[in-house]
Design a protein around this motif. Structure first.
Motif, PDB file in Angstrom:
ATOM      1  N   THR A  64       0.820  -1.220   0.000  1.00  0.00           N
ATOM      2  CA  THR A  64       0.000   0.000   0.000  1.00  0.00           C
ATOM      3  C   THR A  64       0.852   1.267   0.000  1.00  0.00           C
ATOM      4  O   THR A  64       0.316   2.360  -0.146  1.00  0.00           O
ATOM      5  N   PHE A 149      -6.556  -0.417  12.366  1.00  0.00           N
ATOM      6  CA  PHE A 149      -7.116   0.376  11.268  1.00  0.00           C
ATOM      7  C   PHE A 149      -8.451   1.005  11.650  1.00  0.00           C
ATOM      8  O   PHE A 149      -8.780   2.099  11.186  1.00  0.00           O
ATOM      9  N   ARG A 156     -10.538   1.719   5.378  1.00  0.00           N
ATOM     10  CA  ARG A 156     -10.946   0.415   5.894  1.00  0.00           C
ATOM     11  C   ARG A 156     -10.032  -0.667   5.338  1.00  0.00           C
ATOM     12  O   ARG A 156      -9.840  -0.765   4.118  1.00  0.00           O
ATOM     13  N   THR A 157      -9.481  -1.475   6.217  1.00  0.00           N
ATOM     14  CA  THR A 157      -8.516  -2.500   5.812  1.00  0.00           C
ATOM     15  C   THR A 157      -8.728  -3.747   6.651  1.00  0.00           C
ATOM     16  O   THR A 157      -8.854  -3.651   7.879  1.00  0.00           O
ATOM     17  N   GLN A 174      -9.034  -3.663   1.005  1.00  0.00           N
ATOM     18  CA  GLN A 174      -8.990  -2.262   1.416  1.00  0.00           C
ATOM     19  C   GLN A 174     -10.023  -1.478   0.618  1.00  0.00           C
ATOM     20  O   GLN A 174     -10.131  -1.625  -0.598  1.00  0.00           O
TER      21      GLN A 174
END
Length: 296
Positions: A64, A149, A156-157, A174
């Motif tokens: 990411t 998270f 949101r993960t 995600q």
């Protein structure tokens, strides 16, 4: 259980996007990168599996990153594992170490990492270092990362992780900023639907199925775009130059004392067991009066 001898070669990550939702995902499977790290140390089965989950999580989170640098997961606890640290670079090069757990025999997460904290550090090559800390009060690394998270107000993960001493694997989902879908209720429904399906995956499937087959099993009714897999590998970032810089912090008196007593100064890397040895001539830049010359 899938026989490890029948598994396809791994050590890569596969990114995918949902074509009709603002969702992305990543699947990682580590074979040699994982076993090369385990081969350097003597960990019990429970420690080896937990280290594998940390490695998989670090790679997933490193995918990411939008800049050069590294991501570090570091757990400290009062349990059977005092310290566990894993690093993954933006090039997906990983290394990891478990310190003080030579006698650890537990299998459960809460016994290995009792009363612990997890620090997640983002260390860009250029820019400011960032760290977030979360208690290790869940029943797994994945649940602790989910708590992190949720508390950090980031995207949101969710992660699903598995390791068996031969392979480490993980799945990340995600939610992306709104582009395709703006209605919050629809976005929530899409997120919950994708996570519910991901939650049906078992450890055997996560470890044993080819990523494309795993995605078909989970999301065959969804339109997905698959990207070219990226390789990952074990590589330690230690070097002679870095250890020399570390020696510079000791001070001349301490360096002289060690040289007088031992004749040389040795430093061992905990991550890869590489030994660096320095004679007096090698330390000419640090010791006044030492023979001038290039460092070896």
């Amino acid at each position: 259980m899938t026989d490890s001898s029948t598994r396809h070669p791994a050590d890569n990550t596969l990114r995918f996007l949902f074509e009709e939702a603002d969702l992305r995902g990543e699947i990682v499977q580590l074979d040699r990168a994982y076993t090369d790290i385990l081969a350097l140390h003597h960990y019990g089965p429970g420690v080896s599996r937990l280290l594998g989950e940390f490695l998989a999580a670090a790679v997933l989170l490193a995918t990411t990153l939008k800049f050069e640098g590294k991501l570090i997961l570091q757990a400290r606890s009062e349990g059977q594992i005092p310290l566990l640290m894993v690093e993954c670079s933006s090039d997906l090069e990983v290394r990891g170490i478990v310190r003080g757990a030579e006698q650890a025999t537990a299998e459960r997460f809460d016994m290995l990492l009792t009363n612990g904290q997890l620090a997640i550090t983002i260390d860009p090559l250029k820019g400011k270092r960032y760290q977030g800390v979360v208690p290790l009060d869940g029943d797994s690394l994945a649940s602790c990362l989910q708590n992190y998270f949720e508390q950090s107000e980031q995207l949101r993960t969710r992660l699903w992780l598995a390791a068996d001493g031969q392979r480490a694997a993980g799945l990340l989902l995600q939610q992306l900023p709104a582009q395709l879908v703006s209605e919050s209720a629809v976005r929530d429904e899409q997120w919950n639907h994708a996570c519910t399906l991901a939650h049906t995956v078992g450890e055997e499937e996560l470890l044993g199925l080819v990523p494309a087959d795993l995605l078909h099993r989970l999301y065959h009714e969804e339109a997905l775009r698959l990207f070219t897999p990226r390789d990952t590998r074990f590589r330690c970032s230690c070097s002679r130059e870095r250890t020399l810089n570390a020696l510079a912090s000791l001070g001349v008196d301490e360096l002289e004392s060690i040289l007088e007593e031992q004749g040389a100064i040795t430093m061992d890397c905990e991550f890869c067991n590489t030994r660096y040895e320095y004679l007096r001539d090698d330390l000419s830049a640090l010791l006044p009066g030492a023979q001038d010359g290039p460092l070896h």
